[in-house]
Design a protein around this motif. Structure first.
Motif, mmCIF file in Angstrom:
data_model
loop_
_atom_site.group_PDB
_atom_site.id
_atom_site.type_symbol
_atom_site.label_atom_id
_atom_site.label_comp_id
_atom_site.label_asym_id
_atom_site.label_seq_id
_atom_site.Cartn_x
_atom_site.Cartn_y
_atom_site.Cartn_z
ATOM 1 N N ASN A 50 24.274 46.824 45.095
ATOM 2 C CA ASN A 50 23.626 47.519 43.919
ATOM 3 C C ASN A 50 22.363 47.305 43.936
ATOM 4 O O ASN A 50 21.772 46.683 42.853
ATOM 5 N N VAL A 110 19.341 48.774 43.164
ATOM 6 C CA VAL A 110 19.467 50.317 42.519
ATOM 7 C C VAL A 110 18.515 50.278 41.309
ATOM 8 O O VAL A 110 18.120 49.211 40.797
ATOM 9 N N ASP A 111 17.994 51.317 40.859
ATOM 10 C CA ASP A 111 16.937 51.470 39.954
ATOM 11 C C ASP A 111 17.913 51.713 38.568
ATOM 12 O O ASP A 111 19.337 51.717 38.616
ATOM 13 N N GLY A 140 20.801 54.280 38.795
ATOM 14 C CA GLY A 140 21.772 53.971 39.636
ATOM 15 C C GLY A 140 21.486 54.219 41.338
ATOM 16 O O GLY A 140 22.310 54.416 42.244
ATOM 17 N N ASP A 141 20.335 54.839 41.430
ATOM 18 C CA ASP A 141 19.959 55.396 42.763
ATOM 19 C C ASP A 141 19.323 54.076 43.495
ATOM 20 O O ASP A 141 18.754 53.330 43.118
ATOM 21 N N GLY A 142 19.830 54.067 45.047
ATOM 22 C CA GLY A 142 19.395 52.974 45.690
ATOM 23 C C GLY A 142 20.312 52.541 46.783
ATOM 24 O O GLY A 142 21.090 53.578 47.086
ATOM 25 N N LEU A 169 23.718 51.017 47.629
ATOM 26 C CA LEU A 169 25.051 50.432 47.080
ATOM 27 C C LEU A 169 25.827 49.520 47.604
ATOM 28 O O LEU A 169 26.412 48.627 47.075
ATOM 29 N N MET A 204 23.453 54.610 50.955
ATOM 30 C CA MET A 204 22.321 54.884 50.068
ATOM 31 C C MET A 204 22.813 56.053 49.167
ATOM 32 O O MET A 204 23.751 56.874 49.682
ATOM 33 N N GLN A 205 22.439 56.005 47.743
ATOM 34 C CA GLN A 205 22.417 57.069 47.078
ATOM 35 C C GLN A 205 21.097 57.310 46.247
ATOM 36 O O GLN A 205 20.336 56.557 45.695
ATOM 37 N N ASP A 206 20.417 58.509 46.990
ATOM 38 C CA ASP A 206 19.120 58.878 46.701
ATOM 39 C C ASP A 206 18.955 60.291 46.758
ATOM 40 O O ASP A 206 18.193 60.707 47.794
ATOM 41 N N TYR A 220 13.147 56.947 47.623
ATOM 42 C CA TYR A 220 12.961 55.482 47.950
ATOM 43 C C TYR A 220 13.219 55.275 49.558
ATOM 44 O O TYR A 220 13.586 56.108 50.148
ATOM 45 N N LEU A 263 14.374 47.566 47.808
ATOM 46 C CA LEU A 263 14.099 49.143 47.369
ATOM 47 C C LEU A 263 12.802 49.324 47.095
ATOM 48 O O LEU A 263 12.465 48.904 46.023
#
Length: 583
Positions: free
Chosen positions: A467, A469-470, A473-475, A477, A490-492, A497, A535
């Motif tokens: 986690n 993340v920003d 919640g992006d970044g 995981l 990643m979730q972006d 990022y 990140l």
């Protein structure tokens, strides 16, 4: 702190590892090495017999051991690092009361002073070992990979077991020997037919397969009757060879077959006629529901049409699409918010099962020609003149140094003129488009079909939620570590990022070279007992931070501030992850 590390241990340790490679490998020794071994044992027996007592024999063994160490030092510049495990395996096979250690010493000296012996590892079932740490994702695959052909040692072991079951009866053993030999030969023929195919003088032989949670690795050899075509060598010293994009793979847990896009092989030439390489297929390519996505796009485009949007029109753009649908920025995921279809209604969430079968249909093998053999036509002078004339009419400089001084309107025009020039070029020379083989590539035509049973091996695979993340919640995981690689999930969605991973020493982790992903790293010989994840803002990292590490004077700058310290200051989020406590 050293910025650039030498990962090619094969060059430096080649002689040191010769003993261990020979002793640990599960295969019959080449005839020259077998003769050397037999000569060594004969010498031991003769010398022990002449000595008449154990004490003299032990002294002899010590002298021979010292002699082999001296030869090892002369050959490699340092003492051999053979392991206890390798000698134990040697003892199991050759139990003799007259001093195996001395025989091993003599045999080892022969192997070290004749490094070619170590090169004679049979290819069948040993491609990973042949490639060694020339692979991007290198490591000890013998612990995890499944051989796709029976080894000679397996057949010999089966014969030994059957003889023991017969109580050592010579007549019984002789009666069974012929049937056993015939059955083994039949099995080998079946294996060779299954995993080795020859088309027009080119033989493709599958060697080993290994699949974990992140990727499937398939090793193979390509042997040509004539000399292998000259091939472009990449910056990391490897021939640029891939499977053509009309090659396909069909997994038994999937409804349809899929093409092998970007199927570059990671390998090297073994001789003028033989290439050994590894195909790496990431798990995300093994779980794409092509049929589901096709259906989703059909429904989605029908929805667009209802809204008066034609995706095939020349003036179509996603900005206009978002404006028409009342979205701040268009994305397929957010279509349900404006009454559109949901991806999950059509695309299945597919997972790779623990056991599966795959059908490979390799159509062609393609390699890039060396620069001096590339006949791709240059841009014709009339197209260059036309481009320069358009630029001059709009007062736009063709000097790269002045590009940043152009207005946005001038940059757009320059891009338009440049695109028009290349479009005309490709109309004249359609074969010049990258991927076509007329000018800059060679092709080995064929149709090699294989069926491979695969069993996932998840031993030594560790997943950790991190986690990094920003506030949205992006970044990053989670991260998953296998024996050969570490991958960040990643979730972006807006691509804001760039994620960075450092090893325990604070150095950037290396890419494997064939992963096609910025978020997959090769472990190689790095210390990953602890890794650091950062990140970073994409543009800040690309424009500023990355250059700090890769600059020629980084070692000097690191005396004041290391790259890790810089990221500690500038990263959006970070985490320290420990693997050394994992069981």
């Amino acid at each position: 702190m050293a910025k650039k590390l030498d990962f090619d241990k094969e060059k430096n340790n080649r002689n040191d590892n010769a003993i261990e490679e020979i002793m640990q490998a599960d295969f019959p020794l080449p005839k020259p090495a077998e003769d050397a071994k037999n000569t060594a044992f004969a010498r031991i027996r003769e010398m022990a017999s002449d000595s008449g007592n154990v004490e003299n024999t032990e002294n002899m063994m010590r002298r021979l051991s010292e002699k082999s160490t001296e030869k090892s030092t002369e050959s490699s510049g340092k003492k051999s690092t053979g392991t206890v495990k390798s000698h134990k395996k040697f003892k199991t096979v050759y139990k003799t009361a007259l001093g195996l250690t001395a025989a091993a010493a003599v045999f080892s000296a022969v192997c070290i002073t004749n490094p070619a012996f170590a090169e004679n590892i049979p290819l069948v079932g040993n491609v990973f070992k042949q490639l060694g740490n020339s692979m991007g994702f290198y490591g000890d695959y013998s612990k995890y990979a499944k051989q796709l052909t029976d080894s000679a040692e397996d057949a010999e072991l089966a014969d030994t077991n059957e003889s023991q079951e017969d109580g050592g009866n010579p007549q019984s053993a002789q009666a069974e020997d012929q049937n056993t030999t015939e059955n083994n030969n039949a099995d080998k023929t079946k294996d060779n037919e299954s995993y080795s195919k020859t088309v027009d003088g080119t033989t493709v032989t599958l060697s080993e397969v290994y699949c974990n949670e992140m990727a499937l690795y398939l090793s193979m050899t390509i042997h040509t009757e004539d000399k292998f075509p000259d091939t472009f060598i990449t910056s990391d010293g490897k021939p640029n060879i891939k499977l053509s994009e009309n090659s396909t793979v069909k997994y038994d847990y999937m409804d349809e077959k899929s093409n092998l896009f970007n199927a570059y092989l990671d390998g090297k030439m073994l001789d003028d006629n033989t290439y050994a390489g590894v195909l790496r297929i990431p798990v995300e390519d093994m779980t794409v529901d092509d049929a589901g996505w096709t259906k989703f796009y059909e429904v989605r485009n029908a929805f667009f049409k209802e809204k008066g949007i034609d995706v095939d029109s020349e003036d179509f753009s996603f900005d206009k699409l978002a404006q028409t649908l009342g979205m701040d920025e268009y994305s397929d995921e957010n279509l349900p918010q404006v009454g559109g279809p949901a991806i999950s209604d059509y695309v299945k969430d597919i997972k790779v099962p623990d056991r599966f079968a795959m059908e490979l249909d390799l159509k062609d093998i393609v390699g890039t020609l060396p620069d001096d053999q590339d006949t791709t036509p240059d841009i014709p002078q009339d197209l260059r003149d036309e481009y320069n004339q358009k630029m001059a009419e709009h007062g736009i400089s063709t000097d790269d140094a002045d590009y940043e001084s152009l207005t946005e309107e001038q940059k757009d025009l320059e891009h338009q003129f440049f695109t028009e020039m290349w479009n005309e070029y490709f109309e004249r020379y359609p074969e010049a488009i990258e991927g076509n083989n007329r000018y800059n590539s060679w092709t080995l035509k064929g149709d090699w079909k294989f069926n491979v049973d695969v069993e996932k091996n998840t031993s030594d695979t560790v997943k950790k939620d991190v986690n990094v993340v920003d506030e949205n919640g992006d970044g990053v995981l989670s991260i998953t570590k296998t024996p050969f690689e570490i991958t960040m999930k990643m979730q972006d969605p807006e691509a804001k990022y760039f994620a960075v991973m450092l090893d325990a020493n604070g150095d950037i982790m290396p890419y494997g070279g064939v992963s096609n992903s910025n978020n997959t790293y090769a472990i190689q010989d790095r210390d990953i007992s602890t890794v650091y994840i950062y990140l970073c803002d994409y543009y800040e990292y690309m424009d500023e931070l990355k250059g700090y590490y890769w600059s020629d004077d980084y070692e000097e700058k690191a005396k004041t501030k290391t790259f890790k310290q810089l990221l500690d200051e500038r990263a959006v989020a970070s985490a320290e992850v420990h693997f050394d406590t994992d069981k």
